[in-house]
Motif scaffolding. Sequence first.
Motif, PDB file in Angstrom:
ATOM      1  N   SER A 238       0.837  -1.195   0.000  1.00  0.00           N
ATOM      2  CA  SER A 238       0.000   0.000   0.000  1.00  0.00           C
ATOM      3  C   SER A 238       0.870   1.242   0.000  1.00  0.00           C
ATOM      4  N   MET A 239       0.286   2.340  -0.435  1.00  0.00           N
ATOM      5  CA  MET A 239       0.976   3.631  -0.335  1.00  0.00           C
ATOM      6  C   MET A 239      -0.066   4.725  -0.143  1.00  0.00           C
ATOM      7  N   SER A 309       2.526  19.639   6.048  1.00  0.00           N
ATOM      8  CA  SER A 309       3.652  19.504   5.146  1.00  0.00           C
ATOM      9  C   SER A 309       3.910  18.057   4.756  1.00  0.00           C
ATOM     10  N   ILE A 310       3.458  17.083   5.578  1.00  0.00           N
ATOM     11  CA  ILE A 310       3.710  15.693   5.233  1.00  0.00           C
ATOM     12  C   ILE A 310       2.434  14.931   4.904  1.00  0.00           C
ATOM     13  N   LEU A 311       1.289  15.566   5.023  1.00  0.00           N
ATOM     14  CA  LEU A 311       0.054  14.872   4.667  1.00  0.00           C
ATOM     15  C   LEU A 311       0.022  14.565   3.174  1.00  0.00           C
ATOM     16  N   HIS A 312      -0.559  13.452   2.848  1.00  0.00           N
ATOM     17  CA  HIS A 312      -0.506  12.991   1.464  1.00  0.00           C
ATOM     18  C   HIS A 312      -1.445  13.732   0.543  1.00  0.00           C
ATOM     19  N   ARG A 313      -0.892  14.026  -0.622  1.00  0.00           N
ATOM     20  CA  ARG A 313      -1.735  14.538  -1.690  1.00  0.00           C
ATOM     21  C   ARG A 313      -2.457  13.371  -2.356  1.00  0.00           C
ATOM     22  N   ASN A 314      -3.287  13.705  -3.313  1.00  0.00           N
ATOM     23  CA  ASN A 314      -4.045  12.681  -4.009  1.00  0.00           C
ATOM     24  C   ASN A 314      -3.104  11.765  -4.789  1.00  0.00           C
ATOM     25  N   MET A 315      -3.446  10.477  -4.846  1.00  0.00           N
ATOM     26  CA  MET A 315      -2.595   9.506  -5.518  1.00  0.00           C
ATOM     27  C   MET A 315      -2.405   9.827  -6.995  1.00  0.00           C
ATOM     28  N   ALA A 316      -3.443  10.375  -7.623  1.00  0.00           N
ATOM     29  CA  ALA A 316      -3.344  10.701  -9.046  1.00  0.00           C
ATOM     30  C   ALA A 316      -2.275  11.752  -9.315  1.00  0.00           C
ATOM     31  N   HIS A 317      -1.970  12.590  -8.294  1.00  0.00           N
ATOM     32  CA  HIS A 317      -0.940  13.616  -8.445  1.00  0.00           C
ATOM     33  C   HIS A 317       0.450  13.053  -8.212  1.00  0.00           C
ATOM     34  N   LEU A 318       0.528  11.927  -7.516  1.00  0.00           N
ATOM     35  CA  LEU A 318       1.826  11.374  -7.156  1.00  0.00           C
ATOM     36  C   LEU A 318       2.389  10.428  -8.206  1.00  0.00           C
ATOM     37  N   ALA A 319       1.542   9.616  -8.814  1.00  0.00           N
ATOM     38  CA  ALA A 319       2.064   8.544  -9.660  1.00  0.00           C
ATOM     39  C   ALA A 319       1.192   8.281 -10.869  1.00  0.00           C
ATOM     40  N   LYS A 320       1.840   7.822 -11.934  1.00  0.00           N
ATOM     41  CA  LYS A 320       1.136   7.245 -13.066  1.00  0.00           C
ATOM     42  C   LYS A 320       1.113   5.739 -12.855  1.00  0.00           C
ATOM     43  N   VAL A 321      -0.050   5.148 -13.037  1.00  0.00           N
ATOM     44  CA  VAL A 321      -0.213   3.731 -12.729  1.00  0.00           C
ATOM     45  C   VAL A 321      -0.652   2.977 -13.984  1.00  0.00           C
ATOM     46  N   LYS A 322       0.007   1.856 -14.241  1.00  0.00           N
ATOM     47  CA  LYS A 322      -0.377   0.961 -15.326  1.00  0.00           C
ATOM     48  C   LYS A 322      -0.632  -0.427 -14.745  1.00  0.00           C
ATOM     49  N   VAL A 323      -1.554  -1.158 -15.340  1.00  0.00           N
ATOM     50  CA  VAL A 323      -1.849  -2.510 -14.895  1.00  0.00           C
ATOM     51  C   VAL A 323      -1.860  -3.451 -16.092  1.00  0.00           C
ATOM     52  N   ILE A 342      -3.792   3.840  -1.849  1.00  0.00           N
ATOM     53  CA  ILE A 342      -3.993   2.708  -2.750  1.00  0.00           C
ATOM     54  C   ILE A 342      -3.463   1.448  -2.075  1.00  0.00           C
ATOM     55  N   VAL A 343      -4.257   0.384  -2.126  1.00  0.00           N
ATOM     56  CA  VAL A 343      -3.865  -0.891  -1.544  1.00  0.00           C
ATOM     57  C   VAL A 343      -3.930  -1.967  -2.624  1.00  0.00           C
ATOM     58  N   CYS A 344      -2.842  -2.712  -2.786  1.00  0.00           N
ATOM     59  CA  CYS A 344      -2.802  -3.849  -3.702  1.00  0.00           C
ATOM     60  C   CYS A 344      -2.886  -5.110  -2.849  1.00  0.00           C
ATOM     61  N   LEU A 345      -4.028  -5.788  -2.906  1.00  0.00           N
ATOM     62  CA  LEU A 345      -4.344  -6.863  -1.966  1.00  0.00           C
ATOM     63  C   LEU A 345      -4.169  -8.250  -2.569  1.00  0.00           C
ATOM     64  N   ASN A 346      -3.585  -9.141  -1.767  1.00  0.00           N
ATOM     65  CA  ASN A 346      -3.526 -10.545  -2.135  1.00  0.00           C
ATOM     66  C   ASN A 346      -4.494 -11.379  -1.310  1.00  0.00           C
ATOM     67  N   ARG A 425       4.075   0.705   2.259  1.00  0.00           N
ATOM     68  CA  ARG A 425       3.984  -0.336   3.286  1.00  0.00           C
ATOM     69  C   ARG A 425       3.843  -1.700   2.615  1.00  0.00           C
ATOM     70  N   ILE A 426       4.581  -2.681   3.138  1.00  0.00           N
ATOM     71  CA  ILE A 426       4.486  -4.060   2.671  1.00  0.00           C
ATOM     72  C   ILE A 426       4.180  -4.951   3.875  1.00  0.00           C
ATOM     73  N   ASP A 427       3.043  -5.602   3.863  1.00  0.00           N
ATOM     74  CA  ASP A 427       2.675  -6.553   4.925  1.00  0.00           C
ATOM     75  C   ASP A 427       2.925  -5.982   6.317  1.00  0.00           C
ATOM     76  N   GLY A 428       2.479  -4.746   6.538  1.00  0.00           N
ATOM     77  CA  GLY A 428       2.593  -4.139   7.852  1.00  0.00           C
ATOM     78  C   GLY A 428       3.909  -3.438   8.128  1.00  0.00           C
ATOM     79  N   GLU A 429       4.859  -3.485   7.185  1.00  0.00           N
ATOM     80  CA  GLU A 429       6.177  -2.871   7.392  1.00  0.00           C
ATOM     81  C   GLU A 429       6.256  -1.583   6.558  1.00  0.00           C
TER      82      GLU A 429
END
Length: 512
Positions: A238-239, A309-323, A342-346, A425-429
């Motif tokens: 997640s991020m 100053s450290i609160l997150h902006r919208n994900m669309a502003h941070l990264a381009k995502v392809k799947v 955004i969370v990528c779940l298994n 974050r990966i599996d809680g880390e």
Amino acid sequence: MASCNSGPKFLKNFWIPNHVLVPDSKVEAGEINGDGPNCPVLVFVNSKSGGQLGGDLLKTYRALLSEKQVFDLGEEAPDKVLSRIYATLENLKLQGDQLAIRTMERLRLIVAGGDGTAGWLLGVVCDLKLSHPPPIATVPLGTGNNLPFAFGWGKKNPGTDEQSVVSFLDQVMKAKEMKIDNWHILMRMRAPKQGSCDPIAPLELPHSLHAFHRVSAADELSMEGCHTFRGGFWNYFSMGMDAQVSYAFHSERKLHPEKFKNQLVNQSTYAKLGCNQGWFLASLFHPPSSLDWSVAHAYAPPTRLHPISILHRNMAHLAKVKVMKTHGRWEDLHIPSSIRSIVCLNLPSFSGGLNPWGTPNSKKRRDRDLTPPYVDDGLLEVVGFRDAWHGLVLLAPNGHGTRLAQAHRIHFEFHKGAADHTFMRIDGEPWKQPLPVDDDTVLVEISHHGQVNMLATHDSRARSVYDPSSPYHNDVEEDDSNDEETAADEFRKFGAADTFKIPDEVDLSHLS
């Protein structure tokens, strides 16, 4: 039931012959049933997990079983234990030792710790490529305990008395095997022009990313002037703001470990940090529209509790995502401007047992080609959240986050401009990830890696796509884990001794 099964006759089901545990020793008369143990187990305990619980559980298992089959992860790493025992088993197998052969065929592993500890053992089993990989049961000793909960082992810290342990062993013997996908993550960033190329302290990095050890210079996936980092995960990547809150929790736990000895206290502290970090007020700090940053300041000036100053902006502003939904074809993924996490779940378990994907109804399945969240279908579920209030819908019946996609591979590309860092974050880390300051790019790519065997109880929430009762069990696509046959062997590993080191200075109590 546990009390009547707690005698030596019942416990013999789990004992491992002494000559397997201690090479060159002899089989003791009456030690094991003639046909061998029905459910031989090796037990790995993180004695620093769960406050005092880990240490107490270690003592109980050693009192009930042979001390030589119960291991403290703070004293001996699982890769060394399994390599040694499987070397003995293979040698005895060549000698025609039927007791050793049956022990290998029936062997099961128990790991007691948080999700980080469980992931460590799963990674080791995955990478050692054992001739007969054993299935794994997980004892919930962490804060979130998503892995144990997904497979029916519960999420509350267990009892450590003999009756509780015997009851758990009885469940292990009755549990069914189920495969689980694992996922490879690759991160690439430009080497800094000056200073250390490790942007953050090693202890702030998840162990599942190899503590950012460099990959081989001969690796064909490496790029000149870039550092490439590799790792793997089992539950989620997640991020965004959820990772930021998790980072605050882990940072506080490092500073004041004495305050984090109880699961209930840990969960309460986590909730408070979510409020302090502004996760509940994200839409106020960062409106989804293209408001000027100075206007956002006017709406909500920074305070000690809400450091804008450290609160997150919208994900669309941070990264381009392809799947990659179908093999070999990438497509852009649209991220709504309101999404801040955004969370990528298994697995169907996140943040202590919540299921962000839910179960799409027949219309969604037909119109958007969505499926239920299976743990062995080679697909990740990609879910978005606006803020913590949005996350609370998961508590309602049929509640779910914003379903963005299901994919075999996911590609994130970060460029200069949106922010100087993000939280992942990966599996809680969790960790704080610097983003480009020049005209460079930070890349994160997730791809299917393989599978390992888990043990699941009748209460398991995890579901297999191969289960005949599943309407989709005949529609599984081919596994793409072997698409890159020319990749270096290091690409395929993220758990074994040579590629997955937990540094000596790392406190195992911090493995979630």
